[in-house]
Design a protein around this motif. Structure first.
Motif, PDB file in Angstrom:
ATOM      1  N   SER A 103       0.927  -1.177  -0.216  1.00 41.69           N
ATOM      2  CA  SER A 103      -0.053   0.207  -0.025  1.00 41.69           C
ATOM      3  C   SER A 103       0.866   1.233   0.131  1.00 41.69           C
ATOM      4  N   LEU A 107       2.547   6.364  -2.190  1.00 37.95           N
ATOM      5  CA  LEU A 107       3.583   7.625  -1.705  1.00 37.95           C
ATOM      6  C   LEU A 107       4.955   7.523  -2.309  1.00 37.95           C
ATOM      7  N   THR A 125       1.341  15.689   1.416  1.00 40.95           N
ATOM      8  CA  THR A 125       1.842  14.511   0.823  1.00 40.95           C
ATOM      9  C   THR A 125       3.152  13.997   1.671  1.00 40.95           C
ATOM     10  N   ALA A 128       1.969  12.736   4.975  1.00 39.10           N
ATOM     11  CA  ALA A 128       1.611  11.341   4.637  1.00 39.10           C
ATOM     12  C   ALA A 128       2.852  10.436   4.565  1.00 39.10           C
ATOM     13  N   ALA A 132       3.496   7.432   6.972  1.00 38.35           N
ATOM     14  CA  ALA A 132       3.521   5.767   6.702  1.00 38.35           C
ATOM     15  C   ALA A 132       4.823   5.398   6.783  1.00 38.35           C
ATOM     16  N   LEU A 249      -7.337   1.126  -1.727  1.00 37.79           N
ATOM     17  CA  LEU A 249      -6.916   0.717  -0.543  1.00 37.79           C
ATOM     18  C   LEU A 249      -7.826  -0.505   0.121  1.00 37.79           C
ATOM     19  N   LEU A 282      -2.574   7.370   4.012  1.00 38.29           N
ATOM     20  CA  LEU A 282      -2.883   7.283   2.590  1.00 38.29           C
ATOM     21  C   LEU A 282      -4.270   8.011   2.425  1.00 38.29           C
ATOM     22  N   ASN A 285      -4.150  11.901   2.766  1.00 37.48           N
ATOM     23  CA  ASN A 285      -3.546  12.191   1.798  1.00 37.48           C
ATOM     24  C   ASN A 285      -4.489  12.485   0.434  1.00 37.48           C
ATOM     25  N   GLU A 286      -5.348  11.485   0.229  1.00 41.35           N
ATOM     26  CA  GLU A 286      -5.779  11.210  -0.956  1.00 41.35           C
ATOM     27  C   GLU A 286      -7.483  11.888  -0.734  1.00 41.35           C
TER      28      GLU A 286
END
Length: 306
Positions: A103, A107, A125, A128, A132, A249, A282, A285-286
């Motif tokens: 996943s 990134l 980003t 993130a 992550a 995801l 994620l 961010n998205e």
């Protein structure tokens, strides 16, 4: 007939469910070993695409294999790395560890775009990526302190090849697009399946898969990879990139749940904790990316906007 937005969303959910079956099906294989599993899955994917592509795109699709240029074949190699690393990793580590590691793709892709293409990354980003990274660090670090957890650490490191190859693939595609040469990813997937089958064949011998194993591997090749690959391309023609990334995801959630329910593979606490950080980063961010795009569209629609 073009998909509606709602239809594309639901179809993408079905796609992620199909992708998510890899772990649970692999756990029910009796005799096939790692490279043999990869070989048969890729062979069945190749055979399925050889039937699907002419029906979908016409026979002209095969001419793209000759005229696609260097970038198409580089993309095919990237797909081959992803196919091989994913299945080998599943035989070495838990489904949850593999899927959480995979996943990281969006990134790592953003980082590759920043380094090699010069795309500027928004602050969200970078946040993130850091969060992550902490999640993956926690997951890997716990496995390391446990002495690799019986090969689990090596398996997750192999799984890391998947998002790295995916980021490389996207960078090549974007670079080709900037030069006015668009790459059709579906023939690239076919190339990847062919290369994977050829590469893994020597390591797959002697074949040990039972007839039942071959049936399960045929399912993986056709219904876990070939068909959802084609369907995801159709969805991507309707959905925005952040929407696709968010919906993708679901594969992590479906994959972990199916392996837990269907194979009794309970994810470790460290994987759940690290995975929550990765998935949360994620989603954060998205969602912000999607919100920013909608705001920009609304602003451009105002009278006098240019």
């Amino acid at each position: 007939m073009r998909l509606t937005h709602g239809g594309a969303v639901w179809l993408m959910v079905v796609v992620t469910l199909m992708w998510g079956t890899a772990g649970v099906v692999t756990r029910h294989l009796a005799q096939a070993h790692s490279f043999e599993i990869t070989f048969w899955r890729s062979l069945f994917t190749m055979l399925a695409l050889l039937v699907i592509l002419p029906l979908w795109r016409g026979r002209a699709v095969f001419s793209q294999l000759r005229s696609g240029g260097r970038e198409l074949w580089i993309s095919g190699v990237c797909w081959a790395v992803m196919f091989t690393a994913f299945m080998v990793a599943l035989t070495m580590a838990s489904t949850a560890s593999v899927l959480v590691t995979m996943s990281l793709g969006p990134l790592l892709t953003a980082l590759a775009a920043r380094i090699f293409i010069g795309h500027r990354l928004p602050a969200r980003t970078w946040v993130a990526i850091v969060v992550a990274g902490l999640g993956i660090g926690w997951m890997y670090g716990t496995q390391l302190m446990q002495g690799g957890a019986g090969g689990s650490l090596l398996g997750t490191l192999v799984a890391l090849c998947v998002p790295i190859a995916g980021a490389t693939n996207w960078t090549v595609v974007q670079h080709a697009h900037a030069k006015g040469h668009d790459i059709d990813l579906v023939p690239a997937v076919l190339i990847g399946a062919v290369l994977t089958a050829l590469f893994t064949l020597p390591f797959a011998l002697p074949f040990q898969a039972s007839a039942r194993d071959l049936g399960l591997l045929a399912f993986l090749g056709v219904f876990q990879l070939a068909i959802p690959c084609v369907l995801s391309v159709l969805c991507a023609q309707v959905l925005k990139a952040p929407e696709v990334a968010l919906l993708a995801l679901l594969e992590v959630i479906f994959g972990i749940a199916l392996a837990w329910i269907g194979a009794g593979e309970e994810p470790a606490a460290s994987v759940l904790t690290g995975g929550a950080l990765v998935i949360g980063a994620l989603v954060f961010n998205e969602l912000l990316a999607l919100r920013g795009r909608r705001t920009a569209v609304a602003d451009n629609a105002l009278p006098g906007a240019h």
